[in-house]
Design a protein around this motif. Structure first.
Motif, PDB file in Angstrom:
ATOM      1  N   ALA A   1       0.835  -1.208   0.000  1.00 25.07           N
ATOM      2  CA  ALA A   1       0.000   0.000   0.000  1.00 25.07           C
ATOM      3  C   ALA A   1       0.867   1.254   0.000  1.00 25.07           C
ATOM      4  N   GLN A   2       1.955   1.223   0.762  1.00 23.87           N
ATOM      5  CA  GLN A   2       2.856   2.375   0.773  1.00 23.87           C
ATOM      6  C   GLN A   2       3.482   2.593  -0.600  1.00 23.87           C
ATOM      7  N   GLN A   3       3.890   1.516  -1.235  1.00 21.77           N
ATOM      8  CA  GLN A   3       4.482   1.632  -2.566  1.00 21.77           C
ATOM      9  C   GLN A   3       3.466   2.204  -3.557  1.00 21.77           C
ATOM     10  N   MET A   4       2.246   1.749  -3.450  1.00 22.17           N
ATOM     11  CA  MET A   4       1.208   2.214  -4.363  1.00 22.17           C
ATOM     12  C   MET A   4       0.913   3.694  -4.122  1.00 22.17           C
ATOM     13  N   TYR A   5       0.770   4.071  -2.871  1.00 20.58           N
ATOM     14  CA  TYR A   5       0.389   5.449  -2.544  1.00 20.58           C
ATOM     15  C   TYR A   5       1.553   6.427  -2.703  1.00 20.58           C
ATOM     16  N   LEU A   6       2.699   6.063  -2.143  1.00 13.79           N
ATOM     17  CA  LEU A   6       3.827   6.999  -2.120  1.00 13.79           C
ATOM     18  C   LEU A   6       4.629   7.043  -3.418  1.00 13.79           C
ATOM     19  N   LYS A   7       4.635   5.910  -4.133  1.00 19.78           N
ATOM     20  CA  LYS A   7       5.467   5.858  -5.337  1.00 19.78           C
ATOM     21  C   LYS A   7       4.667   5.644  -6.612  1.00 19.78           C
ATOM     22  N   GLY A   8       3.349   5.770  -6.497  1.00 21.76           N
ATOM     23  CA  GLY A   8       2.515   5.686  -7.684  1.00 21.76           C
ATOM     24  C   GLY A   8       2.404   4.299  -8.290  1.00 21.76           C
ATOM     25  N   GLY A   9       2.535   3.265  -7.476  1.00 16.99           N
ATOM     26  CA  GLY A   9       2.404   1.902  -7.984  1.00 16.99           C
ATOM     27  C   GLY A   9       0.993   1.623  -8.462  1.00 16.99           C
ATOM     28  N   THR A  10       0.867   0.607  -9.253  1.00 17.43           N
ATOM     29  CA  THR A  10      -0.444   0.231  -9.792  1.00 17.43           C
ATOM     30  C   THR A  10      -1.123  -0.780  -8.876  1.00 17.43           C
ATOM     31  N   ALA A  11      -2.399  -0.987  -9.111  1.00 18.16           N
ATOM     32  CA  ALA A  11      -3.136  -1.993  -8.339  1.00 18.16           C
ATOM     33  C   ALA A  11      -2.560  -3.378  -8.595  1.00 18.16           C
TER      34      ALA A  11
END
Length: 90
Positions: free
Chosen positions: A67-77
């Motif tokens: 979740a941190q990677q997705m939120y903070l670094k713009g990762g995809t679902a």
């Protein structure tokens, strides 16, 4: 951090102790402890213990990191799911 004295000290900041002997500490006889005691009473009356799988911490950490990677670094679902699954299976 898990002893009764330490848990009582943490309760002064709003933490709800999990160790029953902690509630014998003097702090829990004060008005300041009313909210923590109310939460404890609610949980005691309305909850039941659950047994988690042996890899629960890996799963929880994997979900949090993904979740941190997705939120903070713009990762995809898709990356989120792949990262979480990898942590759970690793």
């Amino acid at each position: 951090m898990t002893g009764p004295e330490a848990q009582a000290r943490m309760a002064t900041g709003g933490e709800v102790p999990v160790r029953s002997s902690t509630y014998d500490q003097p702090y829990f006889k004060t008005d300041d402890a009313k909210l923590v005691l109310a939460i404890k009473d609610y949980v005691t009356k309305n909850s039941e213990p659950r047994e988690y799988s042996a890899n629960w911490l890996s799963i929880a950490n994997g979900l949090a990191n993904a979740a941190q990677q997705m939120y903070l670094k713009g990762g995809t679902a898709a990356q989120f799911l792949e990262s979480a699954q990898s942590a759970a299976n690793g």
